[in-house]
Scaffold this active site. Sequence first.
Site, PDB file in Angstrom:
ATOM      1  N   ASP A  24       0.824  -1.210   0.000  1.00 63.32           N
ATOM      2  CA  ASP A  24       0.000   0.000   0.000  1.00 63.32           C
ATOM      3  C   ASP A  24       0.860   1.262   0.000  1.00 63.32           C
ATOM      4  O   ASP A  24       1.991   1.259   0.488  1.00 63.32           O
ATOM      5  CB  ASP A  24      -0.928  -0.016   1.233  1.00 63.32           C
ATOM      6  CG  ASP A  24      -2.091   0.959   1.080  1.00 63.32           C
ATOM      7  OD1 ASP A  24      -2.361   1.404  -0.050  1.00 63.32           O
ATOM      8  OD2 ASP A  24      -2.725   1.279   2.103  1.00 63.32           O
ATOM      9  N   HIS A  41       2.653   3.503  -8.907  1.00 62.42           N
ATOM     10  CA  HIS A  41       2.496   2.078  -9.211  1.00 62.42           C
ATOM     11  C   HIS A  41       3.722   1.566  -9.962  1.00 62.42           C
ATOM     12  O   HIS A  41       4.217   0.466  -9.695  1.00 62.42           O
ATOM     13  CB  HIS A  41       1.232   1.843 -10.039  1.00 62.42           C
ATOM     14  CG  HIS A  41      -0.034   2.242  -9.330  1.00 62.42           C
ATOM     15  ND1 HIS A  41      -0.295   1.868  -8.026  1.00 62.42           N
ATOM     16  CD2 HIS A  41      -1.105   2.985  -9.728  1.00 62.42           C
ATOM     17  CE1 HIS A  41      -1.478   2.363  -7.661  1.00 62.42           C
ATOM     18  NE2 HIS A  41      -1.975   3.051  -8.674  1.00 62.42           N
ATOM     19  N   LEU A 135      10.929 -20.349  -5.252  1.00 60.35           N
ATOM     20  CA  LEU A 135       9.920 -19.507  -4.601  1.00 60.35           C
ATOM     21  C   LEU A 135       8.570 -19.579  -5.319  1.00 60.35           C
ATOM     22  O   LEU A 135       8.500 -19.483  -6.543  1.00 60.35           O
ATOM     23  CB  LEU A 135      10.408 -18.049  -4.584  1.00 60.35           C
ATOM     24  CG  LEU A 135       9.414 -17.017  -4.027  1.00 60.35           C
ATOM     25  CD1 LEU A 135       9.233 -17.201  -2.525  1.00 60.35           C
ATOM     26  CD2 LEU A 135       9.888 -15.596  -4.342  1.00 60.35           C
TER      27      LEU A 135
HETATM   28  C1  IPE Z   1      -5.324  -2.652  -0.242  1.00 55.61           C
HETATM   29  O1  IPE Z   1      -4.997  -1.312  -0.433  1.00 55.61           O
HETATM   30  C2  IPE Z   1      -5.340  -3.359  -1.564  1.00 55.61           C
HETATM   31  C3  IPE Z   1      -4.033  -3.528  -2.192  1.00 55.61           C
HETATM   32  C4  IPE Z   1      -2.875  -3.189  -1.676  1.00 55.61           C
HETATM   33  C5  IPE Z   1      -4.058  -4.141  -3.497  1.00 55.61           C
HETATM   34  P1  IPE Z   1      -6.120  -0.199  -0.583  1.00 55.61           P
HETATM   35  O2  IPE Z   1      -5.435   1.099  -0.744  1.00 55.61           O
HETATM   36  O3  IPE Z   1      -7.081  -0.588  -1.651  1.00 55.61           O
HETATM   37  O4  IPE Z   1      -6.874  -0.306   0.822  1.00 55.61           O
HETATM   38  P2  IPE Z   1      -7.679   0.789   1.625  1.00 55.61           P
HETATM   39  O5  IPE Z   1      -8.684   1.379   0.678  1.00 55.61           O
HETATM   40  O6  IPE Z   1      -6.705   1.809   2.088  1.00 55.61           O
HETATM   41  O7  IPE Z   1      -8.291   0.057   2.757  1.00 55.61           O
HETATM   42  C1  IPE Z   2      -1.438   0.344  -3.438  1.00 54.74           C
HETATM   43  O1  IPE Z   2      -1.253   1.714  -3.477  1.00 54.74           O
HETATM   44  C2  IPE Z   2      -1.645  -0.267  -4.799  1.00 54.74           C
HETATM   45  C3  IPE Z   2      -3.035  -0.673  -5.065  1.00 54.74           C
HETATM   46  C4  IPE Z   2      -4.006  -0.669  -4.210  1.00 54.74           C
HETATM   47  C5  IPE Z   2      -3.326  -1.124  -6.423  1.00 54.74           C
HETATM   48  P1  IPE Z   2      -2.480   2.701  -3.516  1.00 54.74           P
HETATM   49  O2  IPE Z   2      -2.850   2.946  -4.928  1.00 54.74           O
HETATM   50  O3  IPE Z   2      -3.584   2.225  -2.636  1.00 54.74           O
HETATM   51  O4  IPE Z   2      -1.817   4.011  -2.906  1.00 54.74           O
HETATM   52  P2  IPE Z   2      -2.421   4.943  -1.763  1.00 54.74           P
HETATM   53  O5  IPE Z   2      -2.857   4.071  -0.639  1.00 54.74           O
HETATM   54  O6  IPE Z   2      -3.544   5.696  -2.370  1.00 54.74           O
HETATM   55  O7  IPE Z   2      -1.279   5.828  -1.373  1.00 54.74           O
HETATM   56 MG    MG Z   3      -4.042   2.417  -0.673  1.00 57.10          MG
END
Ligand code: IPE
Ligand code: IPE
Ligand code: MG
Length: 244
Positions: A24, A41, A135
């Site tokens: 995240d 990303h 792995l």
């Molecule tokens: C969780 O992250 C999903 C992934 C890392 C793929 P999100 O950014 O979607 O989760 P929330 O919305 O903060 O709970």
């Molecule tokens: C995690 O990073 C990747 C996915 C959920 C696909 P985010 O896109 O949720 O990034 P934040 O949490 O908004 O910073």
């Molecule tokens: Mg996120």
Amino acid sequence: MSHNTAAGMERENDIPRHIAIIMDGNGRWANARGLPRGEGHRAGAESVREAVETCRQLGVDYLTLYAFSSENWNRPKKEIDSLMKLLERFLREKLPEMLKQNVRLHAIGRLGMLPESCRQEINQAIEKTRNNNGLNLILALSYGSREEIVDATRNIAVKVAHGEISPEDIDTTLFSSHLYTSNIPDPDLLIRTSGELRISNFLLWQISYSEIVISPKNWPDFRNADLRAAVDEYARRHRRFGTV
Ligand code: IPE
Ligand code: IPE
Ligand code: MG
């Protein structure tokens, strides 16, 4: 945490067999640099490469990466499209490396919801790496744990309706064997980056007794040393599994 007395065994038991990561903070990483979310990303893909490498070095057997959740379908179409393109490109570009490094790819989630071109890359990488025995890299894509539990329940219900199993046969072992993760041991260590203290619909059943480590770093900043630090923290934990 290891109770092994045999010399040389100590270190080995301190290495989690299965690490699961909620990757995240890509968007915040990009925001902080005045960049579009997509750049976050993209930068996160390098952290994925490093996590795979570090797990190989440590001798971890399974690495599960939460890459796209059921709820992430609610994001703007533009972001979803760029994530899918990135995933496609990542799989295509990393396949030779996975083959060379003896990595076996798996995917869990409602994969049928992914774009066709994306599914093709996934299936191709799964097929080509199927004989690797290093792995196990498991990508959670279009994955939601509640959906997984519902799917498992439906499959079990069908078997009961057909008389293949009886309600008395349903126990935790049978239930586990109907999850997407049927052949995968439960995670020993769950890591979430970006400092959020939540699970966000990830492996609810499987993390019942996982050790949890939260890193304040955003995923693109979470590198080799950070993963090793999380594993060191895991090694200092004392897992009790409800016993005394
Ligand atoms: C969780 O992250 C999903 C992934 C890392 C793929 P999100 O950014 O979607 O989760 P929330 O919305 O903060 O709970
Ligand atoms: C995690 O990073 C990747 C996915 C959920 C696909 P985010 O896109 O949720 O990034 P934040 O949490 O908004 O910073
Ligand atoms: Mg996120």
